[in-house]
Enzyme design. Sequence first.
Site, PDB file in Angstrom:
ATOM      1  CD  GLU A 118       8.333 -24.346  51.544  1.00  0.00           C
ATOM      2  OE1 GLU A 118       9.018 -24.751  52.503  1.00  0.00           O
ATOM      3  OE2 GLU A 118       8.584 -24.638  50.359  1.00  0.00           O
ATOM      4  CD  GLU A 131      13.331 -21.838  51.468  1.00  0.00           C
ATOM      5  OE1 GLU A 131      13.254 -20.637  51.112  1.00  0.00           O
ATOM      6  OE2 GLU A 131      12.409 -22.426  52.055  1.00  0.00           O
TER       7      GLU A 131
HETATM    8  N1  3HC Z   1      17.284 -24.443  61.376  1.00  0.00           N
HETATM    9  C1  3HC Z   1      18.024 -24.749  62.460  1.00  0.00           C
HETATM   10  N2  3HC Z   1      18.523 -23.832  63.299  1.00  0.00           N
HETATM   11  C2  3HC Z   1      18.248 -22.555  63.037  1.00  0.00           C
HETATM   12  C3  3HC Z   1      17.475 -22.155  61.940  1.00  0.00           C
HETATM   13  C4  3HC Z   1      16.970 -23.169  61.085  1.00  0.00           C
HETATM   14  N3  3HC Z   1      16.194 -22.883  60.037  1.00  0.00           N
HETATM   15  N4  3HC Z   1      17.372 -20.815  61.948  1.00  0.00           N
HETATM   16  C5  3HC Z   1      18.053 -20.372  63.018  1.00  0.00           C
HETATM   17  N5  3HC Z   1      18.584 -21.428  63.682  1.00  0.00           N
HETATM   18  C6  3HC Z   1      19.363 -21.387  64.916  1.00  0.00           C
HETATM   19  C7  3HC Z   1      20.710 -20.686  64.719  1.00  0.00           C
HETATM   20  O1  3HC Z   1      21.691 -21.575  64.262  1.00  0.00           O
HETATM   21  C8  3HC Z   1      20.998 -20.184  66.124  1.00  0.00           C
HETATM   22  O2  3HC Z   1      21.467 -21.275  66.865  1.00  0.00           O
HETATM   23  P1  3HC Z   1      22.552 -21.045  68.025  1.00  0.00           P
HETATM   24  O3  3HC Z   1      21.915 -20.116  69.002  1.00  0.00           O
HETATM   25  O4  3HC Z   1      22.816 -22.417  68.524  1.00  0.00           O
HETATM   26  O5  3HC Z   1      23.739 -20.424  67.338  1.00  0.00           O
HETATM   27  C9  3HC Z   1      19.598 -19.847  66.675  1.00  0.00           C
HETATM   28  O6  3HC Z   1      18.677 -20.564  65.833  1.00  0.00           O
HETATM   29  C10 3HC Z   1      19.238 -18.373  66.616  1.00  0.00           C
HETATM   30  O7  3HC Z   1      19.473 -17.899  65.281  1.00  0.00           O
HETATM   31  P2  3HC Z   1      20.143 -16.484  65.005  1.00  0.00           P
HETATM   32  O8  3HC Z   1      21.344 -16.307  65.850  1.00  0.00           O
HETATM   33  O9  3HC Z   1      20.318 -16.387  63.530  1.00  0.00           O
HETATM   34  O10 3HC Z   1      18.976 -15.509  65.526  1.00  0.00           O
HETATM   35  P3  3HC Z   1      18.460 -14.140  64.936  1.00  0.00           P
HETATM   36  O11 3HC Z   1      17.382 -13.689  65.841  1.00  0.00           O
HETATM   37  O12 3HC Z   1      19.603 -13.222  64.632  1.00  0.00           O
HETATM   38  O13 3HC Z   1      17.795 -14.494  63.526  1.00  0.00           O
HETATM   39  C11 3HC Z   1      16.412 -15.723  61.978  1.00  0.00           C
HETATM   40  C12 3HC Z   1      16.656 -15.298  63.449  1.00  0.00           C
HETATM   41  C13 3HC Z   1      16.049 -14.495  61.147  1.00  0.00           C
HETATM   42  C14 3HC Z   1      15.282 -16.706  61.966  1.00  0.00           C
HETATM   43  C15 3HC Z   1      17.705 -16.336  61.409  1.00  0.00           C
HETATM   44  O14 3HC Z   1      18.151 -17.347  62.294  1.00  0.00           O
HETATM   45  C16 3HC Z   1      17.563 -16.982  60.056  1.00  0.00           C
HETATM   46  O15 3HC Z   1      17.616 -16.292  59.049  1.00  0.00           O
HETATM   47  N6  3HC Z   1      17.435 -18.329  60.029  1.00  0.00           N
HETATM   48  C17 3HC Z   1      17.415 -19.084  58.818  1.00  0.00           C
HETATM   49  C18 3HC Z   1      16.111 -18.984  58.118  1.00  0.00           C
HETATM   50  C19 3HC Z   1      16.124 -19.848  56.898  1.00  0.00           C
HETATM   51  O16 3HC Z   1      17.067 -19.879  56.141  1.00  0.00           O
HETATM   52  N7  3HC Z   1      15.014 -20.566  56.694  1.00  0.00           N
HETATM   53  C20 3HC Z   1      14.888 -21.436  55.596  1.00  0.00           C
HETATM   54  C21 3HC Z   1      15.419 -22.759  55.990  1.00  0.00           C
HETATM   55  S1  3HC Z   1      15.429 -23.889  54.689  1.00  0.00           S
HETATM   56  C22 3HC Z   1      13.824 -24.415  54.564  1.00  0.00           C
HETATM   57  O17 3HC Z   1      12.963 -23.942  55.238  1.00  0.00           O
HETATM   58  C23 3HC Z   1      13.592 -25.473  53.570  1.00  0.00           C
HETATM   59  C24 3HC Z   1      12.148 -25.696  53.310  1.00  0.00           C
HETATM   60  O18 3HC Z   1      11.796 -25.058  52.124  1.00  0.00           O
HETATM   61  C25 3HC Z   1      11.863 -27.158  53.166  1.00  0.00           C
END
Ligand code: 3HC
Length: 703
Positions: free
Chosen positions: A106, A126
């Site tokens: 976004e 999401e």
């Molecule tokens: N918010 C907060 N913490 C997050 C996060 C997020 N969006 N994404 C990842 N983290 C944290 C994880 O909890 C983890 O924390 P930890 O080390 O304390 O356990 C750390 O970051 C590393 O994450 P991963 O172990 O998952 O690392 P990878 O390298 O395997 O993967 C990634 C990275 C592909 C970015 C994966 O973390 C992921 O898919 N994250 C979520 C992405 C997501 O869902 N984004 C959408 C969020 S909702 C949103 O954006 C709403 C908006 O529309 C308003």
Amino acid sequence: MTKTVYLQRHGAIAVLLIANPPVNALSAEVIAGLAAALDAFEADRSYAAFLVHCEGRTFVAGGDITTFDDPKFSTSLYNRTLARLEALDRPVAAVLHGSVLGGGMELALSCHYRVATPRTQFGMPEVKLGILPGSLGTQRLPRLIGVALALDLIASGRMIDSGAALKAGIVDEVTEGVPLDVGLDFAKVLIAGLAEPRRISAQKVSPDSVPADFFTQALDDAARRKAFYPSARNIVLAVQASMLPFAEGEAIEARLFEELRVSPESKAMRHLFFAERQAAKIPGLKKDVLLRTIASVGIVGAGTMGGGIAMNFANAGIPTVLIETSQAALDRGLGLVRSNYEASAAKGRLTSAEVEQRMALLRGSLDDTALADCDLVIEAVFENMDLKRQVCARLGKVCKPGAIIATNTSTLDVDVLAEATGRPADVVGMHFFSPANVMRLLEVVRGAKTSPDVLATVMQVAHKIGKVAVVSGVCYGFIGNRMAEVYMREAEFLMMEGARPAEIDGAVEGLGMAMGPCRMLDMAGIDVGAKTVIEYGKAGGLPPDDSYRAVVQKLFELGRFGQKTGAGYYAYDGRKPVADPETVRISQALAAAHGIEQRSDIGKQEIIERLLYPLINEGAKILEEGIAYRPGDIDIVWTAGYGFPDHQGGPLWMADRIGLTAIAERLSHYAKVRGNPFGYWTVSPLLTSLAQSDLRLSDWQAS
Ligand code: 3HC
Ligand code: NAI
């Protein structure tokens, strides 16, 4: 700006640098930093362009999910800040690398131009958190790439790579290089070319771009495919609103987002997101533990599991040798692997070159000395203690010093097998789920003597082959199958009391379970299930109750092995289960033989309570015995391994929603009405004490 956001001058380019490790999630501080940077940029006319860049391994990977439970959470400040960014009167560009997800997408869409490095991943995940893109993703993405593709991406949450993003028009250019350099070069070209601001919000979506019934159809699909997810429906409605003027769409998206953010489904899915990451952490393990290198793998037994397990390693590019007792078994095993790969290729998921690359990593042998060079050897021979003991003793000798020896046993005592190798510190359980190349769950069983580096290495290997790993202690069935045992017990008692398999399955499938217990065991194999029960009986594990799991044993005796023989709990029309009067007769006869009274008043609620409450009770015992480290681990086992619905957050999360007092009361109720001579209904001490103190299972921590 703030501690996580900096504005740096590079000639005439203002670089907004976001540095919020590990994934540059959007926190309140990042948003405040962005707003301050906009103030500075607006005030300084010497800048000719604004470039958004992130430090570290990724662009912004999304909104900060840890803040979504905050009652004061709101997207409105971020959305207003993005509107200010888009409204800037000089070109705004983003340089994208790593994972550009959710709120990160976004942010990128609010920029006028986008350049990416080649291995960047893009997505709106999401939906997997039970929400929708809440910072105008549902409004800007359809304007940029069209409604159909935007809805596909947002509704599925799937990721696409830089090539696909370029083709879709999400990025303007893909360039190899260090992200900051790529971004600066890109911005310089924009400046030199006198590029004008290009605002997606100013574009319109033509109502004629999709068929007239597009959204009605999409709503039907959402209800059918994701029946349990309110997010699926809201996503369609939000994308539909992109046809309206931007401000109207914005208001609709905000309302639909907020509805989802506070929904129990989204809270449950967010719980699973963090539980999955938590499960990878081993309490008490030193951070500096030196991992063993796993560059080659051996698998003993090329049957159902061995072949599937081998595919995981070949997929990850790790050479793997499979050992069998006969050429015929080896040919069958490798043949099955090839046909699985070819089926994927036929569906367009692999190229034929990839099939050959993966097959080339797999080799078979009838001589177990071929395992001598392997870094990790997994035994997957028949589930028989004597055989496995012999195999493990041999592995102890054949495997090189430092190699890890793993067993894929479903139920046998890992400590006994570990001792058989003569080097128990090298031994660990790696319990894959069938089909092993598909199911995400891996239970990693830590034996009494498993060394910490072996455990840590196996957790890392699991991540590498794309599994979600959960550590379990040694007990019958580990976490998952131990809990499944009480669930199956009640399914069979309910059958003997008069409930039909379709009623039993229907009750839990109505909650979202992928499959009820009868369909599940028919698929896994009645023979497999019955043999486990029989073996457990021989080992003295069963209660002194003749009616215990009598149905599965009878079906086994009658050769009704489930789907594979065309009859089990159900009869089968191809793979479709159909009610079978024969099973009813079998249950009636067993009820008569064991003095079980048949009833016609078994309702849906009773089925749910009798299947799930003992399972939850068993989960509580697993926690207090230290078999699982945390409640979330148990939720992950059930959602990733047994088709427990993720919108319910797993059995223990669901238990907290139902209320532990209510569950304890119902368990005591069944103890009264069904009798409790074998302790089936005795409430676990942990459940009792949490219920009495009005605490939640999900908050429980080992002391
Ligand atoms: N918010 C907060 N913490 C997050 C996060 C997020 N969006 N994404 C990842 N983290 C944290 C994880 O909890 C983890 O924390 P930890 O080390 O304390 O356990 C750390 O970051 C590393 O994450 P991963 O172990 O998952 O690392 P990878 O390298 O395997 O993967 C990634 C990275 C592909 C970015 C994966 O973390 C992921 O898919 N994250 C979520 C992405 C997501 O869902 N984004 C959408 C969020 S909702 C949103 O954006 C709403 C908006 O529309 C308003
Ligand atoms: P299977 O019967 O399909 O395969 C076992 C294979 O081991 C056979 O091909 C057999 O020839 C081979 N074998 C037997 N002795 C051997 C030896 N000494 N050396 C080399 N190969 C030998 O069995 P399946 O289903 O693959 O099960 C294997 C293990 O996986 C068991 O421990 C089982 O409990 C476990 N498991 C099974 C699951 C399932 O759903 N099938 C799920 C999870 C674990």
